[in-house]
Design an enzyme around this catalytic site. Structure first.
Site, mmCIF file in Angstrom:
data_model
loop_
_atom_site.group_PDB
_atom_site.id
_atom_site.type_symbol
_atom_site.label_atom_id
_atom_site.label_comp_id
_atom_site.label_asym_id
_atom_site.label_seq_id
_atom_site.Cartn_x
_atom_site.Cartn_y
_atom_site.Cartn_z
ATOM 1 N N ASP A 123 0.865 -1.194 0.000
ATOM 2 C CA ASP A 123 0.000 0.000 0.000
ATOM 3 C C ASP A 123 0.896 1.236 0.000
ATOM 4 O O ASP A 123 1.643 1.472 0.939
ATOM 5 C CB ASP A 123 -0.887 -0.051 1.257
ATOM 6 N N ASP A 162 -2.919 2.581 -6.112
ATOM 7 C CA ASP A 162 -1.843 2.645 -5.114
ATOM 8 C C ASP A 162 -1.728 1.395 -4.228
ATOM 9 O O ASP A 162 -1.094 1.433 -3.189
ATOM 10 C CB ASP A 162 -1.998 3.895 -4.233
ATOM 11 N N GLU A 163 -2.340 0.296 -4.661
ATOM 12 C CA GLU A 163 -2.240 -0.926 -3.875
ATOM 13 C C GLU A 163 -2.107 -2.139 -4.790
ATOM 14 O O GLU A 163 -2.709 -2.155 -5.865
ATOM 15 C CB GLU A 163 -3.505 -1.150 -3.047
#
Length: 404
Positions: free
Chosen positions: A13, A110-111
């Site tokens: 993350d 974003d993960e």
DNA sequence: TCTGGGGTCCTAGGACCC
DNA sequence: TCTGGGGTCCTAGGACCC
């Protein structure tokens, strides 16, 4: 039979991703409060991301209005989002992860999940692998991340939230009673504000309460979701890390909040055409065709209504999608509607091959024309070509948006 | 706290076909 | 003429996530 091997899954993350990208691109922003937000001059300016220098000391949170953020942290540097850079960073990070295991599934910009079960012998202990990944991302990309490690995706995801920024947390099945169960039930992945409310009535306050609640009652009250959430509360999740999710998209949509409430059919039409152009442009770029067109209108009371229609043939031609959207509007338009936001989505996607049956000349001409326009947009930017009907005050609106 | 924009999945009900 | 039941597609809406 051998006992089933325990999987080892990580969730990577990126911390304050958008803000971190700007800090990585511009060293003068490092160690400073940076806030990425929508246009503060418009009525819909909200905080999309904030650096930790803005979050911790000033109480800046994602979703906060820009005016509130400005009050709390007047010295912050306010930046407009640059989605191209985010996509670029995201792709580079995925490439790093793929050096560790082929089983990488992007979960959002974003993960990403990574299944390293098969790589342990080769690469070492999970914690060490996580440290190496964090180091690679910091050195090569210049941003920090939090890593969660667990026997399944759910626990990996929950683990990653334990420590931010720059965290590294392992959550095993044995940790569930001590680490997971005391948390408020709202913290469980899949429990939003609605379920929180329902659960409160049943005196379910923590994840542990949910884990011990009779399954039959949950099933009866909440159906499949009741069952899934009960499993989640017990740390159970069988979903595999699926790299194929990478290319597989199910819908393409764009939505826009208008500069003021619009009330005329003709005013909205212009927006719908612009949105049709945007989503078809995106669909053509990935060689996708959609069969279903959905139009969403949000009124001045924030009530959202959506209506859909299915086209006779899947399409990514602006005019066809626009006409379908117009049909929806004609059917469902309320005379007194005051519209705050408009959204248009193309779904039921197939790839371009199913298109071959269409030999209708006009369509082929339109397709060629739109492809030529796409090429110009790619070369000169999205605002380079506009339809005559778009050259209204909103034409300028989009132009400014594009250039920021 | 006056609320953006991109998605996903699930459900219920109706239409239609066999 | 009335009736059964299964399957599939479509639409609208709800809920969630980042």
């Amino acid at each position: 039979m051998l006992p089933m091997k325990q999987k080892i899954i990580m969730l990577i993350d990126m911390n304050s991703f958008f803000a971190s990208v700007h800090q990585a691109l511009d060293p003068s922003l490092q160690h400073k409060p940076v806030i990425v937000c929508g246009d503060p001059a418009k009525r819909h300016g909200i905080v999309l991301a904030a650096s930790y220098e803005a979050k911790r000391p000033y109480g800046i949170k994602t979703g906060m209005t820009v005016s509130e953020a400005r009050q709390k942290c007047p010295g912050a540097i306010f930046i407009s989002p640059q989605y191209r850079s985010y996509v670029d960073f995201s792709t580079r990070i995925l490439n790093i992860l793929q050096d560790y295991s082929p089983l990488v599934e992007p979960y959002s910009i974003d993960e990403a999940f990574i299944d390293i079960t098969g790589c342990i012998n080769l690469l070492g202990k999970p914690q060490q692998i996580a440290k190496n990944i964090k180091g690679d991302i910091a050195n090569q990309i210049g941003i920090m991340c939090s890593v969660g490690i667990g026997p399944n995706k759910l626990l990996a995801k929950m683990a990653a939230d334990f420590e931010k920024p720059d965290g590294l947390t392992v959550l095993t099945a044995e940790d569930i009673p001590d680490k997971l169960w005391p948390l408020p039930v709202r913290e469980l992945f899949g429990v939003g504000s609605r379920y929180e409310k329902h659960f409160r009535k049943l005196n379910i306050k923590t994840i542990g309460d949910l884990a011990h609640f009779p399954l039959e009652i949950l099933k009866k009250k909440f159906g499949l979701m009741g069952e899934i959430l009960h499993l989640s509360a017990n740390g159970i999740d069988y979903s595999p890390v699926e790299p194929s999710n990478m290319e597989y998209i199910k819908s393409i949509g764009n939505q826009i909040t208008l500069p003021r409430d619009y009330s005329g059919f003709d005013e909205i039409k212009v927006i719908v055409l612009e949105l049709a152009e945007q989503i078809c442009h995106r669909a053509r770029a990935v060689n996708s065709l959609g069969k279903t067109v959905s139009l969403t209108l949000k009124d001045n009371y924030f009530i959202t209504r959506s209506h859909a229609t299915t086209m006779p043939q899947p399409s990514n031609i602006t005019n066809e999608v626009y006409q379908a959207a117009l049909e929806i509007m004609k059917t469902h338009w309320g005379k007194n509607a005051r519209v705050r936001a408009v959204g248009l989505t193309l779904s039921n996607l197939t790839d371009n091959k199913s298109r071959q049956l269409r030999i209708d000349n006009d369509i082929i001409k339109q397709e060629e024309l739109e492809k030529a326009c796409d090429a110009i947009k790619t070369r000169w930017g999205y605002g380079a070509i506009k339809r005559a009907t778009s050259l209204t005050d909103l034409g300028g609106y989009y132009e400014r948006k594009e250039n920021r």
